[in-house]
Each structure stands twice: as structure tokens, then as C-alpha cells.
Design a protein around this motif. Structure first.
Motif, PDB file in Angstrom:
ATOM      1  N   ALA A   1       9.402 -26.125  45.122  1.00  0.00           N
ATOM      2  CA  ALA A   1       8.157 -26.891  45.206  1.00  0.00           C
ATOM      3  C   ALA A   1       7.111 -26.343  44.244  1.00  0.00           C
ATOM      4  N   ALA A   2       6.964 -25.026  44.213  1.00  0.00           N
ATOM      5  CA  ALA A   2       5.967 -24.423  43.327  1.00  0.00           C
ATOM      6  C   ALA A   2       6.290 -24.720  41.861  1.00  0.00           C
ATOM      7  N   MET A   3       7.559 -24.579  41.485  1.00  0.00           N
ATOM      8  CA  MET A   3       7.953 -24.812  40.097  1.00  0.00           C
ATOM      9  C   MET A   3       7.875 -26.298  39.733  1.00  0.00           C
ATOM     10  N   ASN A   4       8.186 -27.161  40.677  1.00  0.00           N
ATOM     11  CA  ASN A   4       8.062 -28.598  40.421  1.00  0.00           C
ATOM     12  C   ASN A   4       6.599 -28.997  40.245  1.00  0.00           C
ATOM     13  N   THR A   5       5.712 -28.322  40.967  1.00  0.00           N
ATOM     14  CA  THR A   5       4.285 -28.593  40.805  1.00  0.00           C
ATOM     15  C   THR A   5       3.841 -28.260  39.386  1.00  0.00           C
ATOM     16  N   VAL A   6       4.243 -27.089  38.901  1.00  0.00           N
ATOM     17  CA  VAL A   6       3.921 -26.703  37.522  1.00  0.00           C
ATOM     18  C   VAL A   6       4.510 -27.717  36.542  1.00  0.00           C
ATOM     19  N   TYR A   7       5.763 -28.110  36.786  1.00  0.00           N
ATOM     20  CA  TYR A   7       6.442 -29.063  35.904  1.00  0.00           C
ATOM     21  C   TYR A   7       5.703 -30.406  35.859  1.00  0.00           C
ATOM     22  N   GLN A   8       5.315 -30.922  37.020  1.00  0.00           N
ATOM     23  CA  GLN A   8       4.652 -32.223  37.060  1.00  0.00           C
ATOM     24  C   GLN A   8       3.283 -32.179  36.395  1.00  0.00           C
ATOM     25  N   LEU A   9       2.540 -31.103  36.633  1.00  0.00           N
ATOM     26  CA  LEU A   9       1.215 -31.008  36.025  1.00  0.00           C
ATOM     27  C   LEU A   9       1.299 -30.829  34.513  1.00  0.00           C
ATOM     28  N   LEU A  10       2.296 -30.069  34.056  1.00  0.00           N
ATOM     29  CA  LEU A  10       2.490 -29.940  32.613  1.00  0.00           C
ATOM     30  C   LEU A  10       2.934 -31.269  32.007  1.00  0.00           C
ATOM     31  N   THR A  11       3.734 -32.037  32.736  1.00  0.00           N
ATOM     32  CA  THR A  11       4.128 -33.371  32.275  1.00  0.00           C
ATOM     33  C   THR A  11       2.901 -34.247  32.081  1.00  0.00           C
ATOM     34  N   ARG A  12       2.006 -34.190  33.056  1.00  0.00           N
ATOM     35  CA  ARG A  12       0.780 -34.976  32.968  1.00  0.00           C
ATOM     36  C   ARG A  12      -0.077 -34.522  31.791  1.00  0.00           C
ATOM     37  N   ARG A  13      -0.232 -33.193  31.626  1.00  0.00           N
ATOM     38  CA  ARG A  13      -1.046 -32.665  30.541  1.00  0.00           C
ATOM     39  C   ARG A  13      -0.457 -33.037  29.179  1.00  0.00           C
ATOM     40  N   LEU A  14       0.869 -32.913  29.035  1.00  0.00           N
ATOM     41  CA  LEU A  14       1.518 -33.188  27.757  1.00  0.00           C
ATOM     42  C   LEU A  14       1.529 -34.676  27.421  1.00  0.00           C
ATOM     43  N   SER A  15       1.391 -35.521  28.434  1.00  0.00           N
ATOM     44  CA  SER A  15       1.370 -36.964  28.157  1.00  0.00           C
ATOM     45  C   SER A  15       0.177 -37.346  27.301  1.00  0.00           C
ATOM     46  N   ALA A  16      -0.863 -36.514  27.303  1.00  0.00           N
ATOM     47  CA  ALA A  16      -2.043 -36.777  26.481  1.00  0.00           C
ATOM     48  C   ALA A  16      -1.998 -36.030  25.153  1.00  0.00           C
ATOM     49  N   ILE A  17      -0.947 -35.230  24.927  1.00  0.00           N
ATOM     50  CA  ILE A  17      -0.868 -34.406  23.714  1.00  0.00           C
ATOM     51  C   ILE A  17       0.264 -34.855  22.797  1.00  0.00           C
ATOM     52  N   ASP A  18       1.461 -35.040  23.377  1.00  0.00           N
ATOM     53  CA  ASP A  18       2.650 -35.336  22.586  1.00  0.00           C
ATOM     54  C   ASP A  18       3.158 -36.749  22.830  1.00  0.00           C
ATOM     55  N   ASP A  19       3.899 -37.244  21.859  1.00  0.00           N
ATOM     56  CA  ASP A  19       4.656 -38.479  22.025  1.00  0.00           C
ATOM     57  C   ASP A  19       5.631 -38.295  23.191  1.00  0.00           C
ATOM     58  N   PRO A  20       5.763 -39.296  24.092  1.00  0.00           N
ATOM     59  CA  PRO A  20       6.714 -39.151  25.204  1.00  0.00           C
ATOM     60  C   PRO A  20       8.123 -38.787  24.735  1.00  0.00           C
ATOM     61  N   ARG A  21       8.540 -39.278  23.561  1.00  0.00           N
ATOM     62  CA  ARG A  21       9.876 -38.949  23.055  1.00  0.00           C
ATOM     63  C   ARG A  21      10.007 -37.453  22.777  1.00  0.00           C
ATOM     64  N   THR A  22       8.933 -36.842  22.306  1.00  0.00           N
ATOM     65  CA  THR A  22       8.951 -35.403  22.055  1.00  0.00           C
ATOM     66  C   THR A  22       9.141 -34.633  23.354  1.00  0.00           C
ATOM     67  N   THR A  23       8.449 -35.082  24.385  1.00  0.00           N
ATOM     68  CA  THR A  23       8.593 -34.430  25.691  1.00  0.00           C
ATOM     69  C   THR A  23       9.984 -34.657  26.253  1.00  0.00           C
ATOM     70  N   PHE A  24      10.551 -35.863  26.071  1.00  0.00           N
ATOM     71  CA  PHE A  24      11.940 -36.107  26.483  1.00  0.00           C
ATOM     72  C   PHE A  24      12.856 -35.040  25.876  1.00  0.00           C
ATOM     73  N   LEU A  25      12.714 -34.855  24.563  1.00  0.00           N
ATOM     74  CA  LEU A  25      13.618 -33.971  23.839  1.00  0.00           C
ATOM     75  C   LEU A  25      13.471 -32.512  24.261  1.00  0.00           C
ATOM     76  N   HIS A  26      12.252 -32.112  24.595  1.00  0.00           N
ATOM     77  CA  HIS A  26      12.008 -30.708  24.932  1.00  0.00           C
ATOM     78  C   HIS A  26      12.344 -30.362  26.383  1.00  0.00           C
ATOM     79  N   THR A  27      12.546 -31.346  27.229  1.00  0.00           N
ATOM     80  CA  THR A  27      12.700 -31.075  28.658  1.00  0.00           C
ATOM     81  C   THR A  27      13.795 -30.066  28.959  1.00  0.00           C
TER      82      THR A  27
END
Length: 296
Positions: free
Chosen positions: A159-185
Motif C-alpha cells: 500500500a505504501a509503495m503503491n501510494t508513492v507510485y500513484q502520486l508519482l504517476t500523477r506528478r509525471l503526467s504534467a511533466i512527460d509524454d504519457p508514452r515516455t512514462t509507459f516506457l519507463h514503468t
């Protein structure tokens, strides 16, 4: 269809993939080391996502504007998966899923503290109710009179790690192209778990390779949809949608493993779901200026 509704539907589809992946993972951890499963899963994840992005979009936009955040996001996912994988060796899928649902509760709270998203008092009550449900699902000794199984604590790590993951997903959605985040996951996760392979690798039967590939496919599709969801809706709105995964995990546990949830799991899940509904249902808007406020 509004962007927020699109985000909710994408989130629900992602959860269906995740439940299927978790059920398959529980089957495989009975005969394969957890680090080996994680390594193969993330390797297939990276490969399949790269091929899909290249075929669908015609490019591979790998370069990130925030590589450190992308690495931390991938490693948080690896840590969440490791904790859940070990837990599934010892406890039923429904129990592990119920306890891990501290993540949506924590996500709503930290979305307010870290991302600055507005969370109403009613939603804070929902957060508190969700945490109470997680405590019930944990079966603490003061409620049941029985010792707490140590593996029940591992989904809290998830749960703790998923929280970090979800919040970083939200933060990165405003920084990187979604395709870039797909590739880095899966890249950092595959690299780190790869370091353990000389010590844990076991021969793989021919018929297990399709199952390994399925882990990567299900995880890749689920996380791609999750990135798209968080690009369309706030974390405080999407996180409570995860509670629907409790239903599917319970059904999978019964149909695949014959594990019927006990009374504590059902009660905890019901309380968690009630808190999720309280958080998710939008309140009344007092004016046009609030029409776009997702946390009302």
C-alpha cells in the motif's frame, strides 16, 4: 464524455488487468522464486510496451524530463510487487488485496499534502473510515484474540509503495509524454531485479513461458491505462475507484483458489468500500466557479 469520466473508466479497466495478474501471480509463486517472477514479468512488460508504443504511435519517446522521478516510480512499483508476491505465498488473494487498500486512502491524503489537490472535510471522513476498514481486515489481536499473521503486514508495504507510485504517476503526467512514462514503468524494476538472477534463477518449463509473458502483458496494459487515467483525472478522484478491485479479487480467490473470504475480510472490505464511496461521490457545487473542482 468528460475527461474525469474517461479517467475513471480507464482506471476501472486497469484494475481488471491487475486482478487477473495477481491471480496468475499467486499461481506462479507456488513454484518459482519471487525475484525470478518479477524479473521476467518486468522484462516482458518493457518489451511489450515498447513494441506497442512503436507500432501505435510510430516512435519511442524515451527521453524523460524527470528521469529521477521515473526511476523512483519504477522502483516503487517493484517494491510493491515484491511485498505482494511474498504475501500471496502465505495468505489468500482477497485478504492481501483488502489490506493493500490502505493505498487509495493514503493517496487521497497525500494528494492533498503533496500535490496540493483540494480534499473536502467529507472526503477526509471517508479517508478515516477507509483506514478503519483496513484495520478490521488486518484482524488485529485486540479484535480477534488471535495472533496476527506476519504476512498480513506485507500488503501494508504494498500500500505504501503503491501510494508513492500513484502520486508519482500523477506528478509525471504534467511533466512527460504519457508514452515516455509507459516506457519507463518497468525499466528500473527490471534492472534491479536482474541483479538477483545469478542467485535465484531456476529452469523454466516450456509451458510456463506463456504465463510469464501474460504477467508482463497484463501488467503493461494495466499500467498504461493507469497513466492515461491519471493524465485525465485527479488522484483524489481516481484512488477510491480502486475499491472495486476488492470485489474482483474476492471472486478470483473463490473461483481460482477456493478461498472464501472470512467475516473479518468481508467486514473490513465493506467498511473500506463505504469510505471509498464517501470520498468518491461528488458533493453539491455552490456555483459555476466550482464546476471543475474534482474534490468538492
Amino acid at each position: 464524455m468528460s475527461r474525469v469520466l474517461q479517467g475513471v473508466l480507464l482506471q476501472l479497466a486497469a484494475l481488471a488487468f491487475f486482478v487477473t495478474m495477481d491471480a496468475l501471480l499467486k499461481v506462479l509463486v507456488a513454484s518459482h522464486p519471487v525475484p525470478q517472477l518479477m524479473f521476467v514479468r518486468f522484462c516482458f512488460h518493457v518489451l511489450l510496451v515498447a513494441v506497442a508504443v512503436r507500432l501505435i504511435t510510430g516512435g519511442l519517446p524515451f527521453r524523460s524530463r524527470a528521469p529521477v522521478l521515473q526511476t523512483l516510480r519504477s522502483l516503487s512499483l517493484a517494491a510493491a510487487n515484491a511485498a505482494l508476491s511474498v504475501a500471496l505465498i502465505h495468505i489468500p488473494l482477497a485478504d492481501a488485496t483488502a489490506v493493500s487498500f490502505a493505498a487509495p486512502v493514503l493517496t487521497v491524503a497525500l494528494a492533498a499534502l503533496w500535490l496540493g489537490e483540494s480534499v473536502s472535510p467529507r472526503r477526509w471522513v471517508g479517508v478515516a473510515l477507509g483506514l478503519a476498514g483496513v484495520m478490521v481486515a488486518l484482524r488485529p489481536p485486540f479484535l480477534t484474540g488471535e495472533p496476527l499473521h506476519w504476512a498480513m503486514l506485507l500488503p501494508l508495504v504494498t500500500a505504501a509503495m503503491n501510494t508513492v507510485y500513484q502520486l508519482l504517476t500523477r506528478r509525471l503526467s504534467a511533466i512527460d509524454d504519457p508514452r515516455t512514462t509507459f516506457l519507463h514503468t518497468g525499466i528500473a524494476a527490471a534492472a534491479v531485479t536482474g541483479l538477483a538472477q545469478p542467485f535465484v534463477w531456476q529452469p523454466v518449463a516450456a509451458w510456463d513461458w506463456p504465463l510469464f509473458a501474460a504477467l508482463g502483458l497484463l501488467g503493461g496494459l494495466g499500467h498504461c491505462l493507469l497513466v492515461l487515467a491519471f493524465a485525465r483525472a485527479p488522484a483524489s478522484v481516481l484512488a477510491p475507484m480502486s475499491y472495486t478491485q476488492l470485489v474482483w479479487a474476492g471472486l478470483a480467490g473463490v473461483l481460482v483458489f477456493g478461498d472464501w473470504p472470512d467475516g473479518w475480510t468481508l467486514l473490513g472490505a465493506a467498511i473500506i468500500a463505504a469510505g471509498g464511496i464517501l470520498v468518491a461521490v461528488p458533493g453539491r457545487r455552490s456555483g459555476a466557479g466550482q464546476a471543475g473542482d474534482p474534490a468538492s
